[in-house]
Scaffold this motif. Sequence first.
Motif, PDB file in Angstrom:
ATOM      1  N   GLN A 110     -10.154  13.804   6.250  1.00 42.94           N
ATOM      2  CA  GLN A 110      -9.342  15.091   6.900  1.00 42.94           C
ATOM      3  C   GLN A 110      -9.848  15.381   8.184  1.00 42.94           C
ATOM      4  O   GLN A 110      -9.314  15.503   8.764  1.00 42.94           O
ATOM      5  CB  GLN A 110      -9.488  16.153   5.669  1.00 42.94           C
ATOM      6  N   GLY A 111     -11.524  15.191   8.250  1.00 36.35           N
ATOM      7  CA  GLY A 111     -12.226  15.922   9.301  1.00 36.35           C
ATOM      8  C   GLY A 111     -11.893  14.941  10.667  1.00 36.35           C
ATOM      9  O   GLY A 111     -12.152  15.318  11.805  1.00 36.35           O
ATOM     10  N   ASP A 112     -11.299  13.629  10.420  1.00 37.21           N
ATOM     11  CA  ASP A 112     -11.175  12.646  11.524  1.00 37.21           C
ATOM     12  C   ASP A 112      -9.818  13.000  12.415  1.00 37.21           C
ATOM     13  O   ASP A 112      -8.793  12.794  12.051  1.00 37.21           O
ATOM     14  CB  ASP A 112     -11.056  11.273  10.710  1.00 37.21           C
ATOM     15  N   HIS A 113     -10.050  13.618  13.606  1.00 38.03           N
ATOM     16  CA  HIS A 113      -8.968  14.016  14.221  1.00 38.03           C
ATOM     17  C   HIS A 113      -7.992  12.961  14.821  1.00 38.03           C
ATOM     18  O   HIS A 113      -6.757  12.961  14.778  1.00 38.03           O
ATOM     19  CB  HIS A 113      -9.189  14.891  15.477  1.00 38.03           C
ATOM     20  N   ALA A 114      -8.681  11.839  15.345  1.00 33.39           N
ATOM     21  CA  ALA A 114      -8.036  10.775  15.877  1.00 33.39           C
ATOM     22  C   ALA A 114      -7.164  10.175  14.712  1.00 33.39           C
ATOM     23  O   ALA A 114      -6.103   9.787  15.029  1.00 33.39           O
ATOM     24  CB  ALA A 114      -8.949   9.666  16.262  1.00 33.39           C
ATOM     25  N   ASP A 115      -7.578  10.132  13.538  1.00 35.26           N
ATOM     26  CA  ASP A 115      -6.776   9.718  12.469  1.00 35.26           C
ATOM     27  C   ASP A 115      -5.444  10.497  12.172  1.00 35.26           C
ATOM     28  O   ASP A 115      -4.318   9.935  12.024  1.00 35.26           O
ATOM     29  CB  ASP A 115      -7.563   9.710  11.122  1.00 35.26           C
ATOM     30  N   GLU A 116      -5.591  11.793  12.235  1.00 35.47           N
ATOM     31  CA  GLU A 116      -4.548  12.548  12.088  1.00 35.47           C
ATOM     32  C   GLU A 116      -3.684  12.464  13.016  1.00 35.47           C
ATOM     33  O   GLU A 116      -2.251  12.171  12.903  1.00 35.47           O
ATOM     34  CB  GLU A 116      -4.858  13.923  12.044  1.00 35.47           C
ATOM     35  N   GLU A 117      -3.939  12.108  14.433  1.00 31.24           N
ATOM     36  CA  GLU A 117      -2.969  11.927  15.443  1.00 31.24           C
ATOM     37  C   GLU A 117      -2.327  10.630  15.401  1.00 31.24           C
ATOM     38  O   GLU A 117      -1.024  10.677  15.427  1.00 31.24           O
ATOM     39  CB  GLU A 117      -4.011  11.900  16.705  1.00 31.24           C
ATOM     40  N   THR A 118      -2.829   9.628  15.007  1.00 34.03           N
ATOM     41  CA  THR A 118      -2.094   8.486  14.750  1.00 34.03           C
ATOM     42  C   THR A 118      -1.500   8.279  13.746  1.00 34.03           C
ATOM     43  O   THR A 118      -0.552   7.417  13.434  1.00 34.03           O
ATOM     44  CB  THR A 118      -3.105   7.334  15.110  1.00 34.03           C
ATOM     45  N   SER A 119      -1.854   9.166  12.567  1.00 35.52           N
ATOM     46  CA  SER A 119      -1.011   8.719  11.330  1.00 35.52           C
ATOM     47  C   SER A 119       0.318   9.009  11.151  1.00 35.52           C
ATOM     48  O   SER A 119       0.733  10.105  12.029  1.00 35.52           O
ATOM     49  CB  SER A 119      -2.095   9.351  10.031  1.00 35.52           C
ATOM     50  N   HIS A 120       1.101   8.680  10.191  1.00 32.95           N
ATOM     51  CA  HIS A 120       2.567   9.110   9.936  1.00 32.95           C
ATOM     52  C   HIS A 120       2.315  10.228   9.098  1.00 32.95           C
ATOM     53  O   HIS A 120       1.510  10.547   8.340  1.00 32.95           O
ATOM     54  CB  HIS A 120       3.349   7.860   9.411  1.00 32.95           C
ATOM     55  N   ASP A 121       3.702  10.778   9.338  1.00 32.89           N
ATOM     56  CA  ASP A 121       3.793  11.983   8.330  1.00 32.89           C
ATOM     57  C   ASP A 121       3.870  11.674   6.861  1.00 32.89           C
ATOM     58  O   ASP A 121       4.082  12.413   6.370  1.00 32.89           O
ATOM     59  CB  ASP A 121       4.750  13.050   9.050  1.00 32.89           C
ATOM     60  N   HIS A 122       4.538  10.294   6.823  1.00 34.00           N
ATOM     61  CA  HIS A 122       4.852  10.039   5.478  1.00 34.00           C
ATOM     62  C   HIS A 122       3.897   8.863   4.888  1.00 34.00           C
ATOM     63  O   HIS A 122       4.245   8.265   4.200  1.00 34.00           O
ATOM     64  CB  HIS A 122       6.450   9.670   5.621  1.00 34.00           C
ATOM     65  N   HIS A 123       2.568   9.195   5.402  1.00 34.24           N
ATOM     66  CA  HIS A 123       1.574   8.843   4.452  1.00 34.24           C
ATOM     67  C   HIS A 123       1.775   8.695   3.034  1.00 34.24           C
ATOM     68  O   HIS A 123       1.428   9.740   2.561  1.00 34.24           O
ATOM     69  CB  HIS A 123       0.085   8.876   5.123  1.00 34.24           C
ATOM     70  N   HIS A 124       2.069   7.595   2.341  1.00 35.98           N
ATOM     71  CA  HIS A 124       2.061   7.950   0.878  1.00 35.98           C
ATOM     72  C   HIS A 124       0.866   7.394   0.240  1.00 35.98           C
ATOM     73  O   HIS A 124       0.070   8.140  -0.225  1.00 35.98           O
ATOM     74  CB  HIS A 124       3.457   7.166   0.232  1.00 35.98           C
ATOM     75  N   GLY A 125       0.668   6.138   0.165  1.00 34.55           N
ATOM     76  CA  GLY A 125      -0.494   5.427  -0.257  1.00 34.55           C
ATOM     77  C   GLY A 125      -0.376   5.304  -2.081  1.00 34.55           C
ATOM     78  O   GLY A 125       0.536   5.798  -2.284  1.00 34.55           O
ATOM     79  N   LEU A 126      -1.164   4.572  -2.219  1.00 29.69           N
ATOM     80  CA  LEU A 126      -1.255   4.288  -3.882  1.00 29.69           C
ATOM     81  C   LEU A 126      -1.819   5.470  -4.355  1.00 29.69           C
ATOM     82  O   LEU A 126      -2.728   6.103  -4.089  1.00 29.69           O
ATOM     83  CB  LEU A 126      -2.010   2.996  -4.086  1.00 29.69           C
ATOM     84  N   LYS A 127      -1.303   5.676  -5.693  1.00 28.35           N
ATOM     85  CA  LYS A 127      -1.877   6.801  -6.484  1.00 28.35           C
ATOM     86  C   LYS A 127      -3.042   6.359  -7.100  1.00 28.35           C
ATOM     87  O   LYS A 127      -3.215   5.155  -7.288  1.00 28.35           O
ATOM     88  CB  LYS A 127      -0.854   7.341  -7.571  1.00 28.35           C
ATOM     89  N   PRO A 128      -4.233   7.164  -7.668  1.00 28.90           N
ATOM     90  CA  PRO A 128      -5.123   6.590  -8.222  1.00 28.90           C
ATOM     91  C   PRO A 128      -4.820   5.850  -9.405  1.00 28.90           C
ATOM     92  O   PRO A 128      -3.817   6.057 -10.176  1.00 28.90           O
ATOM     93  CB  PRO A 128      -5.898   8.031  -8.700  1.00 28.90           C
ATOM     94  N   GLY A 129      -5.467   4.779  -9.395  1.00 30.11           N
ATOM     95  CA  GLY A 129      -5.327   3.779 -10.609  1.00 30.11           C
ATOM     96  C   GLY A 129      -4.144   2.709 -10.384  1.00 30.11           C
ATOM     97  O   GLY A 129      -3.900   1.744 -11.014  1.00 30.11           O
ATOM     98  N   MET A 160       0.816  -1.279   0.022  1.00 34.47           N
ATOM     99  CA  MET A 160       0.076  -0.056   0.209  1.00 34.47           C
ATOM    100  C   MET A 160       0.851   1.300   0.053  1.00 34.47           C
ATOM    101  O   MET A 160       0.335   2.209   0.133  1.00 34.47           O
ATOM    102  CB  MET A 160      -0.891   0.056   1.307  1.00 34.47           C
ATOM    103  N   HIS A 161       2.164   0.930  -0.316  1.00 38.30           N
ATOM    104  CA  HIS A 161       3.019   2.017  -0.188  1.00 38.30           C
ATOM    105  C   HIS A 161       2.897   3.062   1.032  1.00 38.30           C
ATOM    106  O   HIS A 161       2.705   4.386   1.058  1.00 38.30           O
ATOM    107  CB  HIS A 161       2.815   3.205  -1.312  1.00 38.30           C
TER     108      HIS A 161
END
Lengths: 672, 497
Positions: A461-480, A364-365
């Motif tokens: 974006q609006g999910d604060h807990a998510d922001e808190e726990t997520s890494h600063d280098h979330h890349h993820g797959l690009k569309p497609g 999932m990059h």
Amino acid sequence: MDMQTLYLLVPLAPLVGAIAAGLFGKVLGRAWSHRITIALVGVSFAVSVVIFQDVMGGHIFNGSVYKWMSSGSTTFEVGFLIDRLTVMMMLVVTFVSLMVHIYTIGYMEEDPGYQRFFSYISLFTFSMLMLVMANNFMQLFFGWEAVGLVSYLLIGFWYTRPTAIYANLKAFLVNRVGDFGFLLGICLVLMVFGTLDYQSVFANAHNYVNDMAPIPGMSVGLLTAICILLFIGAMGKSAQFPLHVWLPDSMEGPTPISALIHAATMVTAGIFMVARMSPLFELSETALSFVMVIGAITALFMGFLGIIQNDIKRVVAYSTLSQLGYMTVALGASAYSVAVFHLMTHAFFKALLFLAAGSVIIAMHHDQDIRNMGGLRKYMRWTWITSLIGTLALIGTPLFSGFYSKDSIIEAVALSHLPGSGFAYFAVVAGVFVTAFYSFRMYFLVFHGEERFGKDHHDHQGDHADEETSHDHHHGLKPGQKPHETSWVVTLPLILLAIPSMFIGYITIEPMLYGDYFLDSIYIAEGHHAMAELREEFHGAFGMALHALTTLPFWFALAGAVSAWFFYLKRPDIPEAIKQKLSFIYTVLEQKYYFDRFNDWFFAGGARGVSGLLWKFGDVKLIDGFFVNGSAKVVGMFSGVLRGLQTGYVYHYAFWMIIGVSALLTVRTWFE
Amino acid sequence: MIFGYPLLSVAIWLPIIFGLLVLATGNDRNARLARIIALVGAVLSFLVTIPLYTGFDRLTSAMQFTVQNEWITRYNINYFLGIDGISVLFILLNSFFTPLVVIAGWKVIEKRVAQYMAAFLIMSGLVNGVFAALDAVLFYVFWEAMLIPMFLIIGVWGGPNRVYAAVKFFLYTLLGSLLMLVALLYLYHQSGGSFSILEFHRTPIPSMAVQVMLFIAFFMAFSVKVPMFPVHTWLPDAHVEAPTGGSVVLAAIMLKVGAYGFIRFSMPILPDASHYLAPVMIALSLIAVVYIGLVALTQSDMKKLVAYSSISHMGFVTLGFFIFNAYGIEGALLQMISHGFVSGALFLCIGVLYDRVHSRQIVDYGGVANKMPVFAAFFMLFAMANSGLPGTSGFVGEFMVIMGAVKANFWYAFAAASTLIFGAAYTLWMYKRVIFGAVANDHVKHLHDIGARETLVFAILAIGVLVMGLYPLPFADIMHASVNDLVVHLNISKIPN
């Protein structure tokens, strides 16, 4: 080579690897760094196998390697106790470590700290081996702190991330709270027994059953005090409530170490320690009861938290907390062998689940949010199948390894009569449903259903807990972009771990729980029947699996899996609705029962506040302001007065002389 | 006398002679020569102390390598030197640090190089004198004399606020030293006209009141040097103003002479008062451990933080002494050695950063690991040693003292063990803010990693820290006989019932 050389070789081989990759990593380069460390851990594993055969042949070793220090009449030594409990731990540690070493080649491929990482995990292997092979409390504490150090270094491996360096400091300090108790427990042992050698302490323990602890102002049994203090150490290391707070945050470290350190080995050190200390714990029912209740709270309440996590690693982390709780409950029920058995099976399937999660994360990059996954089974066959095996083992599907250990725990708790065993039984049975539910929730969200990757991530974006726990280098797959299976260095360890996750329980339950495997290592007091009764009911591994189909835990597990399917594949709208309706409960879970908030505010904030106050008022105002600078002023004033006295007029001096002489005469007459 | 020359005299006077030689090189045109002579002198001075260890007889608690000559016969004052298991390691530690300080100041000090190097060499000799002197007057002379180079180091090469620091230091130490002199004169009288410290140990002092008064007089002198709570506030100021080398010697060596005073004078000379006042001493020690540990947490200046950490660690030393068992006393002595390595190393670490950025404020750093990975690794090791991690020297002494404290009273150990948490908290929190994180500013961005000279110094200290942590037996072994003898001696009352 004689056996003692082999014993030394087991921990020293990884140490040499760690030093090579750590100090000479630049010279060796990436390939040679991993070749050397892997080969040396491989040696360590192979030698452990040889030692295993030797120990199975009845050869138990207990001896010193070198004299560390002496004081008064006490000597402190570094030495090994190689019995069946030790050798089992050695096999688990070296095998999982070897898998993780291989896996790391793939996982850390692009990381600039490649050699450093190999050095750390080899160093960890060394430390953990010293811990399990110890024959005395001091070396145990050495290993105990050393694994804590490596854990600290590895959680903060990506040291530029604020979350990682927060998490590693937190982990170290929370562990130190546990170690505080642990060290005091060791001190009490030394004071009472006059030695820290396991064998001498265990052999004499029964002489102190009725003694009171030498703690002024508290009337508590000596062994109870020792056991509870030692267990506080285990609560830190094995992340038991309320010292569990560091483990979820430790997921900031790279995934290979989450598997090795924060699932399979280090966090089970506490379990191992209590099992090793069974001759002490068996003599204090108060301590056992305490152990059981703490374990039960952890097993159930940490499981709940797994349900609402969206970070793939955090789900597995809460699952680890909960499973550690299961092991602890077993310890409390005097079923030490069952606890250690679960420790072993858990090491395999939890390492597998973590490494599989890591494989997913690579694909999932480096997006770890399970809401952005789905349908991965089509793209990652090996990861999918091995994950399914791991999940089935975790929830206790009959015939899988986790089933044998977890079911034995539940049975053992049912047979315990200690205070708190009723609650513990409820917790472990209810925990089965919870485990199945969060495990399959994750499984379905990741591998089945709609493919949610490659989309815009701004939905959350609006999910604060998510922001808190997520890494600063979330890349993820690009569309497609489509995920694809990871390389063989990643999948091979998955497969090699999936095999024991399926079969090891079936094969080993009989010798380990009902045979004499642990006869020399684990002591069970007369009055504690759980294991004996279990033995009577046991009619072979296959029979146990058949029988389970008629018991509550099996149906609970099934119900959990089915509900997960229903809620997250069939009707995903329902959990959303529940979240809205029961927002209070949801928030409590999301805030992890507010433990982190409280700790940050009370302990961290409190300590800083008190510190500031003490400094400003104690040191700066009172001591420096009043006494030091004050006395400087007083000296100044005196000197002013003295200057005033030295007027240069003879009659002034004469006056003072008369005063002085009469004063002296007065004093003299008093004394006569 | 072994090897045909009086080892202890050489250990004292060789660095002093070299110091004078360095001074003779004159002004900064000959700076290079001054450095070389200083280094040769420091290394030689260390080498000559090694036979003190290798030739030491571990089976006896008697004084060894003794030298006795008449000095001022009218008052029976002698040039009397000797060491036992308690003092031998401190002479080695002190001599070991001198070359390191010389190397550390090699490039950093550019003004008045000869005087700087000479001050350290002379101080080294004088401190050896303090640890070796067995005549009270000789001890007193060394004790006062060693302050002069320290004053100069802070005063000449120190920071902007050095005058306040020096005055504070002076106020604190002068008061105490004078009372000690009074106590020594009383003991001279009481012992029938001897200044021999060994004679003092045997001198009967049958009144508790007198013992207590003498104890207080010694306490005034020694507690300031340790420093104990509440007379510790000069230390953070002195450290902040001192140049790196000054801080290193101050922390690693000078603090030890105070603790040494307690174990050489107060305890054996006044065993009854020591027992009587032990609760006070233990209370002050525990306050040092806990209170100062907490105070360290909030410091924003790295040097102040490490200075407070030193006070907290020295609390273990005085705690170990006044619980009167072998674990405690040996633990305290080992803690003194270890604290020498670790605090010296930490001040050198701060010095490395200060040389580059010219700030000691934690907020001026962040993400140093990105630019100085080798330095970060060394700093990590020393930070962990400061947190008392097993396997490093920092663990040994604390472990032993806590063991000893449990024997005395569980709650002493409980309070002392809190350092496990506080020590780790203030050290690693500082480490986190300075070393970890993303590169914080331009200063950090332009940092360059430590060079060969700095690496050498750190590597030597790292080896010391690890060897002592993994194999403390050679350090403990040498002190057994003397400590056991002391423990026995302490339990013999000087007051007839």
